[in-house]
Design an enzyme around this catalytic site. Structure first.
Site, PDB file in Angstrom:
ATOM      1  CE1 TYR A 237      -3.025   3.155   0.809  1.00 30.46           C
ATOM      2  CE2 TYR A 237      -2.223   3.064   3.055  1.00 30.46           C
ATOM      3  CZ  TYR A 237      -2.945   3.710   2.074  1.00 30.46           C
ATOM      4  OH  TYR A 237      -3.571   4.896   2.342  1.00 30.46           O
ATOM      5  CE  LYS A 241      -2.458   6.838  -1.818  1.00 29.46           C
ATOM      6  NZ  LYS A 241      -3.541   7.326  -2.717  1.00 29.46           N
TER       7      LYS A 241
END
Length: 491
Positions: A237, A241
């Site tokens: 994640y 990002k």
């Protein structure tokens, strides 16, 4: 810098919102429609096969939620026609060029009309499949920037990231940008095009082997964690990002662009009403487990600061940053939105709030009996956790293995079940470990400058509050947040 009136800025504006069914996106949409009904248009991009399924998602996942009850009361009988007039649904997918929008007339209309692009589309699973996370969180950011550049009236792009792109660094984390290919551990060679190629090759290889969907999912999850850790990020994640931020910085050119980095987002503080929440978020999963009697120990430092921020404050910060950058283009373009510098909260506070709340108002289980909660065992190091697991479960597993051999696999089912559960717990702990012992606070000097400007020159400063210093954590958790998650999240 004078901000003037936020409502005047929003008047007659057209805003494209990606990831429209997400938690933060819904709160953003509701706020805009409630405070400025004269907004011209909200284009809501959501994943859907066609307009009919997009309409179903709008009603089931957005306006059908309790979040919209204040707006419904305000509009009364005209609510449905108001929504029809103000919202245009865009079936699409940001992991494709032109945001995967098949209707060329809609694409042309947005390029002509859109004033502001707000990118909220993301997958937030820590161990998401690498192909999905790379598509949404990284390449999605690229396609959103490319799309925004074609909007002839564009005033500003707001890209929502996460403060945890910082990885496992400790100390004071500054609001600084990532340059293309920069890594957390200094390993050189990070190339987003290579990562895309790597994913494509791995998928082709698995398909040629005739791998099952389950095996492909497992391989893609493992690849994501492996690539993230190779460059110093703890999970897929935050790695994807961070790469998304790199692309925004690299591709934006002269376009005004803002990156908002929230910390752990919690239920609404005030608007549209206190305590609205959706989906089990990081700290809420602990509360759910504890209240139901399933969480018997806490792994982490009780003295560690846990950085949480109510969702409505994040949305307000987004709107104020949007106005500031559309009009004045300050040099600061990254904003940490959190509480660790201005109003720090510690893990022991959370433990105390949970104990006090669920002692007073215990959860009633499916048998109609109250679940009695107590103080949990605290393990403040990974070593103590491994000792606990060894004594409590791994010895039992070894005993079952021996008994299984002796009794011709009679205990095979029990052994497999326990082994699966232990492996699941160990994987979860491995993924969440960086946050259990997180030892950093997020500097918010840019956000503080924005707050100061808003207090001195924003006409509706009370409407767009985002100062965590005004939060009394005891009151917020005991009377707003925990009751909110009990109402909206506990099943």
């Amino acid at each position: 810098m004078e901000l003037g009136s936020a409502l005047q800025f929003l008047d007659n504006k057209s805003i494209l919102v990606t990831g429209a069914t997400g938690f933060l996106a819904k709160i953003f949409v509701e706020k805009i429609l409630r405070v400025q009904p004269n907004v011209k248009k909200l284009y809501l991009l959501l994943r859907a096969a066609d307009h009919k399924s997009a309409m179903q998602r709008l009603h089931n996942e957005i306006i059908g939620k309790d979040l919209f009850r204040v707006l419904k009361e305000k509009c009364g009988k005209i609510f449905t026609s108001f929504i029809s007039e103000k919202i245009t649904l865009i079936p699409g997918d940001i992991s494709h060029e032109d945001l995967g929008v098949k209707d060329s007339n809609l694409v042309q209309e947005m390029w002509k009309e859109v004033d502001v692009v707000v990118n909220l589309a993301a997958t937030t699973n820590f161990d998401e499949r690498y192909d999905l996370a790379l598509g949404l969180n990284t390449l999605g950011a690229k396609y959103v920037v490319n799309f925004a550049k074609k909007c002839v009236k564009l005033k500003v792009l707001v890209h929502v990231s996460t403060a945890y792109v910082s990885g496992e660094r400790s100390g004071l984390i500054q609001e600084s940008s990532y340059s293309m290919g920069e890594t957390l551990n200094g390993v050189s060679g990070l190339d987003i095009n290579f990562e895309k190629k790597l994913v494509e090759e791995k998928l082709n290889e698995l398909n040629l082997q005739g791998a099952s969907e389950k095996a492909i999912t497992r391989a893609m999850k493992d690849l994501g964690i492996e690539r993230a850790r190779f460059y110093g990020w703890p999970n897929t994640y935050v790695f994807t990002k961070a790469m998304g931020e790199m692309l925004v910085g690299d591709l934006k050119g002269n376009m005004p662009a803002v990156i908002i980095r929230p910390t752990i987002i919690t239920s609404t503080y005030k608007e549209p009403f206190p305590g609205w929440a959706e989906g089990v978020r990081t700290i809420d999963s602990l509360a759910v487990g504890y209240a139901k009697g399933k969480l018997t120990f806490f792994l982490g430092s009780l003295e560690a600061i846990v950085d949480v921020i109510p969702a409505d404050m994040v949305v307000n910060a987004m709107i104020v940053a949007m106005i500031a950058h559309a009009s004045h283009q300050p040099s600061e373009a990254i904003y940490h939105v959190g509480s660790s510098v201005r109003n720090p909260l510690k893990n022991f506070h959370l433990q105390d709030y949970g104990f006090r709340y669920f002692t007073k108002k215990p959860w009633i289980n499916k048998d109609g009996k109250p679940v009695i909660v107590g103080k949990v065992t605290v393990m403040n190091s990974m070593a103590s956790f491994h000792r606990y697991m060894a004594v409590r479960y791994l010895l039992l597993l070894k005993g079952l293995e021996l008994a299984n051999t002796a009794f011709c696999h009679f205990f095979q089912g029990v052994y497999n079940d326990l082994n699966r559960k232990i492996r699941f717990v160990m994987r979860l702990v491995d993924i969440y470990r960086p946050y259990l012992f997180f030892d950093a606070i997020f500097d918010d000097i840019n956000t503080e400058k924005l707050r100061i400007v808003a207090k001195s020159s924003l006409v509706e400063k009370d409407m767009f509050y985002f100062d965590p210093r005004c939060i009394d954590w005891d009151d917020y958790f005991m009377n707003i947040h925990i009751p909110g998650i009990v109402k909206y999240i506990f099943k």
